[in-house]
Every structure is written in structure tokens, then in C-alpha cells.
Design a protein around this motif. Structure first.
Motif, PDB file in Angstrom:
ATOM      1  N   ALA A 280       0.837  -1.206   0.000  1.00  0.00           N
ATOM      2  CA  ALA A 280       0.000   0.000   0.000  1.00  0.00           C
ATOM      3  C   ALA A 280       0.870   1.254   0.000  1.00  0.00           C
ATOM      4  O   ALA A 280       0.564   2.237  -0.683  1.00  0.00           O
ATOM      5  CB  ALA A 280      -0.932  -0.002   1.213  1.00  0.00           C
ATOM      6  N   LYS A 281       1.975   1.225   0.731  1.00  0.00           N
ATOM      7  CA  LYS A 281       2.882   2.381   0.775  1.00  0.00           C
ATOM      8  C   LYS A 281       3.541   2.598  -0.587  1.00  0.00           C
ATOM      9  O   LYS A 281       3.749   3.746  -1.007  1.00  0.00           O
ATOM     10  CB  LYS A 281       3.953   2.166   1.844  1.00  0.00           C
ATOM     11  N   GLN A 282       3.866   1.512  -1.295  1.00  0.00           N
ATOM     12  CA  GLN A 282       4.443   1.668  -2.630  1.00  0.00           C
ATOM     13  C   GLN A 282       3.462   2.341  -3.581  1.00  0.00           C
ATOM     14  O   GLN A 282       3.844   3.206  -4.370  1.00  0.00           O
ATOM     15  CB  GLN A 282       4.855   0.307  -3.195  1.00  0.00           C
ATOM     16  N   PHE A 283       2.189   1.950  -3.501  1.00  0.00           N
ATOM     17  CA  PHE A 283       1.178   2.599  -4.334  1.00  0.00           C
ATOM     18  C   PHE A 283       1.027   4.066  -3.933  1.00  0.00           C
ATOM     19  O   PHE A 283       0.919   4.941  -4.798  1.00  0.00           O
ATOM     20  CB  PHE A 283      -0.169   1.875  -4.211  1.00  0.00           C
ATOM     21  N   PHE A 284       1.021   4.337  -2.645  1.00  0.00           N
ATOM     22  CA  PHE A 284       0.879   5.709  -2.162  1.00  0.00           C
ATOM     23  C   PHE A 284       2.040   6.589  -2.634  1.00  0.00           C
ATOM     24  O   PHE A 284       1.858   7.750  -2.995  1.00  0.00           O
ATOM     25  CB  PHE A 284       0.803   5.719  -0.632  1.00  0.00           C
ATOM     26  N   ASP A 285       3.238   6.012  -2.663  1.00  0.00           N
ATOM     27  CA  ASP A 285       4.431   6.757  -3.098  1.00  0.00           C
ATOM     28  C   ASP A 285       4.615   6.756  -4.609  1.00  0.00           C
ATOM     29  O   ASP A 285       5.618   7.274  -5.109  1.00  0.00           O
ATOM     30  CB  ASP A 285       5.688   6.162  -2.446  1.00  0.00           C
ATOM     31  N   HIS A 286       3.694   6.159  -5.350  1.00  0.00           N
ATOM     32  CA  HIS A 286       3.748   6.068  -6.816  1.00  0.00           C
ATOM     33  C   HIS A 286       5.008   5.342  -7.288  1.00  0.00           C
ATOM     34  O   HIS A 286       5.618   5.704  -8.290  1.00  0.00           O
ATOM     35  CB  HIS A 286       3.689   7.462  -7.460  1.00  0.00           C
ATOM     36  N   ARG A 287       5.390   4.295  -6.555  1.00  0.00           N
ATOM     37  CA  ARG A 287       6.584   3.533  -6.919  1.00  0.00           C
ATOM     38  C   ARG A 287       6.246   2.243  -7.663  1.00  0.00           C
ATOM     39  O   ARG A 287       7.142   1.477  -8.020  1.00  0.00           O
ATOM     40  CB  ARG A 287       7.413   3.209  -5.668  1.00  0.00           C
ATOM     41  N   VAL A 288       4.969   1.972  -7.874  1.00  0.00           N
ATOM     42  CA  VAL A 288       4.550   0.781  -8.609  1.00  0.00           C
ATOM     43  C   VAL A 288       4.428   1.134 -10.087  1.00  0.00           C
ATOM     44  O   VAL A 288       3.821   2.139 -10.449  1.00  0.00           O
ATOM     45  CB  VAL A 288       3.195   0.258  -8.078  1.00  0.00           C
ATOM     46  N   LYS A 289       5.031   0.298 -10.932  1.00  0.00           N
ATOM     47  CA  LYS A 289       4.983   0.539 -12.377  1.00  0.00           C
ATOM     48  C   LYS A 289       3.756  -0.151 -12.954  1.00  0.00           C
ATOM     49  O   LYS A 289       3.562  -1.360 -12.780  1.00  0.00           O
ATOM     50  CB  LYS A 289       6.241  -0.008 -13.056  1.00  0.00           C
ATOM     51  N   ARG A 290       2.902   0.626 -13.622  1.00  0.00           N
ATOM     52  CA  ARG A 290       1.711   0.066 -14.248  1.00  0.00           C
ATOM     53  C   ARG A 290       1.548   0.666 -15.635  1.00  0.00           C
ATOM     54  O   ARG A 290       1.532   1.881 -15.783  1.00  0.00           O
ATOM     55  CB  ARG A 290       0.461   0.394 -13.425  1.00  0.00           C
ATOM     56  N   THR A 291       1.458  -0.193 -16.637  1.00  0.00           N
ATOM     57  CA  THR A 291       1.154   0.300 -17.977  1.00  0.00           C
ATOM     58  C   THR A 291      -0.072  -0.431 -18.509  1.00  0.00           C
ATOM     59  O   THR A 291      -0.312  -1.600 -18.187  1.00  0.00           O
ATOM     60  CB  THR A 291       2.322   0.119 -18.964  1.00  0.00           C
ATOM     61  N   TYR A 292      -0.853   0.292 -19.288  1.00  0.00           N
ATOM     62  CA  TYR A 292      -2.075  -0.232 -19.896  1.00  0.00           C
ATOM     63  C   TYR A 292      -1.987  -0.039 -21.399  1.00  0.00           C
ATOM     64  O   TYR A 292      -1.330   0.887 -21.879  1.00  0.00           O
ATOM     65  CB  TYR A 292      -3.307   0.525 -19.388  1.00  0.00           C
ATOM     66  N   GLN A 293      -2.690  -0.889 -22.135  1.00  0.00           N
ATOM     67  CA  GLN A 293      -2.881  -0.675 -23.565  1.00  0.00           C
ATOM     68  C   GLN A 293      -4.340  -0.313 -23.792  1.00  0.00           C
ATOM     69  O   GLN A 293      -5.241  -0.957 -23.235  1.00  0.00           O
ATOM     70  CB  GLN A 293      -2.501  -1.916 -24.366  1.00  0.00           C
ATOM     71  N   ALA A 294      -4.564   0.724 -24.596  1.00  0.00           N
ATOM     72  CA  ALA A 294      -5.923   1.192 -24.853  1.00  0.00           C
ATOM     73  C   ALA A 294      -6.070   1.537 -26.325  1.00  0.00           C
ATOM     74  O   ALA A 294      -5.155   2.092 -26.939  1.00  0.00           O
ATOM     75  CB  ALA A 294      -6.232   2.423 -23.992  1.00  0.00           C
ATOM     76  N   LEU A 295      -7.224   1.203 -26.877  1.00  0.00           N
ATOM     77  CA  LEU A 295      -7.585   1.632 -28.232  1.00  0.00           C
ATOM     78  C   LEU A 295      -8.539   2.811 -28.062  1.00  0.00           C
ATOM     79  O   LEU A 295      -9.577   2.678 -27.408  1.00  0.00           O
ATOM     80  CB  LEU A 295      -8.258   0.493 -28.996  1.00  0.00           C
ATOM     81  N   VAL A 296      -8.168   3.967 -28.617  1.00  0.00           N
ATOM     82  CA  VAL A 296      -8.953   5.180 -28.412  1.00  0.00           C
ATOM     83  C   VAL A 296      -9.387   5.759 -29.750  1.00  0.00           C
ATOM     84  O   VAL A 296      -8.767   5.526 -30.790  1.00  0.00           O
ATOM     85  CB  VAL A 296      -8.155   6.241 -27.603  1.00  0.00           C
ATOM     86  N   TRP A 297     -10.465   6.537 -29.723  1.00  0.00           N
ATOM     87  CA  TRP A 297     -10.948   7.189 -30.934  1.00  0.00           C
ATOM     88  C   TRP A 297     -10.039   8.349 -31.338  1.00  0.00           C
ATOM     89  O   TRP A 297      -9.532   9.084 -30.479  1.00  0.00           O
ATOM     90  CB  TRP A 297     -12.362   7.727 -30.713  1.00  0.00           C
ATOM     91  N   GLY A 298      -9.830   8.497 -32.650  1.00  0.00           N
ATOM     92  CA  GLY A 298      -9.104   9.639 -33.195  1.00  0.00           C
ATOM     93  C   GLY A 298      -7.623   9.415 -33.342  1.00  0.00           C
ATOM     94  O   GLY A 298      -7.063   8.410 -32.896  1.00  0.00           O
TER      95      GLY A 298
END
Length: 346
Positions: free
Chosen positions: A176-194
């Protein structure tokens, strides 16, 4: 006075923790910090506070302290606690679980689209926690203290991809502290309009509940309301009327990716709640409309996948990183757009 940062409810990477900031009164007598916090913070336990101290989640004047620290007048205490106890009973269910990684402290799973993470209104069974309870029971996993695991974050029902679950409260508190400190790496793939003029960019804007529809989030660009939110993105592949992008979350707010991309005029493809299930770009030809409608049928959800997850192991301290292949429904739609673009340009 106790200043609380509310329990952060977000479906695109929920950060399940509470943050408190407590300035100590000038007349405060010396008192163990675990006793002091137990008196000040409602709906918690002495054990949870001691776990927070063991995890390094209790700071006094920006320095981590142990549970026996004596508070003094003028101290400023910052506390990150793992999410509150859940009232709903989690019953084991025989539901397949795709395990990406597992040890005695954590488990990383690949959640399919359509599965709710935890029981809530209208979804009391068939959730990921029910599935994990069944998985741990079937495998006679003894180290899971509560029988189903401790959530650290979550992803929305119709978002697929990687999810991290702790097996004990100490691991949960450290994560929880890692998430709070923004130390967790998360990437997403998204298909968006335009299409985009640039190959990469950053979306910044406070996110809060939409004043007319509480099920949606909206951006408050003047910062007058909501929580600070930052999404970085880069273009992976262009299809003219839609674009495949990679998103990196700096913060984890409710529907962050979905609301941020709508805000900049690029709703996620097939995202009903944020208007992406309409034909927003392209031609007026009937054949094109049929093509897009076929894509919507193949992918009747927002085109969003939690692709990578990286974090520091809560016990060993080793950096771990995992990736998940794009699910079949998104792959099929992207391949259709790829062929459509190639034919259009031929």
C-alpha cells in the motif's frame, strides 16, 4: 486534528489505502504512537497500526518510526493504512484463476474482462476474491491469513489484465505504501478514438465525480474539486480513425484512463459509459458503419488492458515485473482495424 485523505476508490488501478496527517497538539503528553493513533483513528485496530509501523508506513516529521515512539508536541504524523476490514463474507467458488506469479507473500493474477474484483452491490458471487478463496482452498494454501487474500489495488470489471494481491496484512501494508508513493509501475494498452498530432503526451487534471452522473468521473481543470491525476501516454500504432496507445499511470484514480482520454477528445473505443460506443470518427458510408458495429460486437467493453505490473517485493525487496498478453477480443478488433487501414490506403 486528524486530516484524512479519503479511501481512494478507483477502477483503473484502485489504490486500497487510507492516508492520515495528524499534527500533534501543543499540550500533548508523551505517549506511545500506536496508542496515540489507536485513540485518534476510527475503525482501526492496534494490530493494524503496529503493522503499519513495521512496514515503515508511520512517519513523524517525514521520518519512519517504530510503534514504541513517544509522540511529542509539535510532531506531524503521516500514516498510510491498508484498506479497512470488509464486512462481506467471501465464500470459496470453483472459478478458474490464471496465476502469473505466486510465493508465500503475494500472488499476481491475470483477470479476464467481465469479472468483478470483489463482492459489492449486485455482485456478491463470481468475483476474483471468490475465485481466489476457491483456489487457495483447493491448493490448501495455509499462508493466506483470511482465506482469500488482501487487495492492494483493483481494475474495473470490464478491464482485463494484471492484478496484485497480498497473502498477509504485513505484505499488504508494505505494498500500500508503494502505491501511495507512486513507486509501482503500471502500464495499460488502450484503443482510443481519433488520431494524435504527437507521438506521446501527458494528461493532467483533477478527477472527481460527475455532478450529473455519479457513476462517471470528470475532469476539473481548474483544480477546484477532485483528486490530482496524471496519465502519460505514447502512440503504439495509428489506424487513422482510432489509435492504439500505451498508458502509464502516475496516479490511480477512479476511471482515470477512461475519463482523461474523454477529456482530451479521445474516448476509449467501445466504452459505453464515456461515449466511446458511438462512431466518433470516420466516414458516412454504410460499409464503414457496419465495420465499426462488428468491432463493437467483438469487443462489447472498453478497449483497455492492464499489460504490465512492476513492484518491489514486500519481504525480499527484489524488483519484480510481469506482463500480460493482450486478450483475444482486443487483438481481433485491432487486427480488423489494421486490415481496414491497409485496404483504405491501398
Amino acid at each position: 486534528m486528524t486530516e484524512k485523505e479519503p479511501y481512494l476508490i478507483t477502477n483503473d488501478g484502485l489504490e486500497l489505502f487510507e492516508h492520515f496527517r495528524i499534527p500533534v497538539d501543543p499540550g500533548q503528553e508523551p505517549l506511545r504512537i500506536d496508542k496515540f493513533l489507536f485513540q485518534r483513528i476510527a475503525n482501526t485496530s492496534r494490530n493494524k497500526i503496529q503493522l503499519a509501523a513495521a512496514a515503515g508506513n508511520i512517519l513523524v516529521n517525514d521520518k519512519a518510526v517504530k510503534s514504541n515512539y513517544k509522540v511529542k508536541p509539535g510532531d506531524v504524523i503521516s500514516v498510510v493504512l491498508s484498506h479497512p476490514p470488509r464486512d462481506t463474507e467471501i465464500l470459496p467458488e470453483d472459478i478458474p484463476v490464471q496465476v502469473v506469479y505466486e510465493d508465500k507473500d503475494v500472488i499476481v493474477v491475470n483477470k479476464p474482462a467481465g469479472m468483478v474484483v470483489h463482492p459489492a452491490h449486485a455482485n456478491y458471487t463470481g468475483t476474483l476474491l471468490n475465485a481466489l478463496a476457491g483456489y487457495f482452498k483447493k491448493n490448501n494454501t495455509k499462508e493466506v491469513e483470511n482465506g482469500f487474500g488482501y487487495l492492494v489495488h483493483r481494475i474495473d470489471k470490464d478491464t482485463s489484465g494484471l492484478l496484485l494481491v497480498a497473502k498477509n496484512e504485513l505484505a499488504q501494508t508494505k505494498l500500500a505504501k508503494q502505491f501511495f508513493d507512486h513507486r509501482v509501475k503500471r502500464t495499460y494498452q488502450a484503443l482510443v478514438w481519433g488520431d494524435f498530432d504527437e507521438n506521446e503526451g501527458t494528461i493532467t487534471g483533477n478527477l472527481g465525480r460527475h455532478p450529473k452522473d455519479r457513476r462517471m468521473m470528470t475532469v476539473f481543470p481548474d483544480g477546484s474539486y477532485g483528486k490530482h491525476a496524471v496519465t502519460h501516454y505514447r502512440v503504439i500504432e495509428r489506424f487513422g480513425y482510432v489509435t492504439l496507445v500505451e498508458c502509464r499511470l502516475e496516479t490511480g484514480r477512479t476511471h482515470q484512463i477512461r475519463a482523461h482520454f474523454r477529456y482530451i477528445g479521445h474516448p476509449l473505443f467501445s466504452d459505453e459509459r464515456y461515449g466511446g460506443n458511438q462512431i466518433l470518427k470516420g466516414t458516412l458510408f454504410t460499409k464503414y458503419k457496419q465495420f465499426v458495429q462488428n468491432c463493437f460486437k467483438i469487443l462489447p467493453r472498453q478497449a483497455l488492458h492492464a499489460q504490465t505490473l512492476g513492484f518491489e517485493h514486500p519481504v525480499s525487496g527484489k524488483m519484480l515485473e510481469f506482463s500480460s498478453p493482450m486478450p483475444e477480443d482486443m487483438q481481433m478488433v485491432i487486427e480488423k482495424w489494421r486490415k481496414y487501414t491497409a485496404q483504405k490506403e491501398a
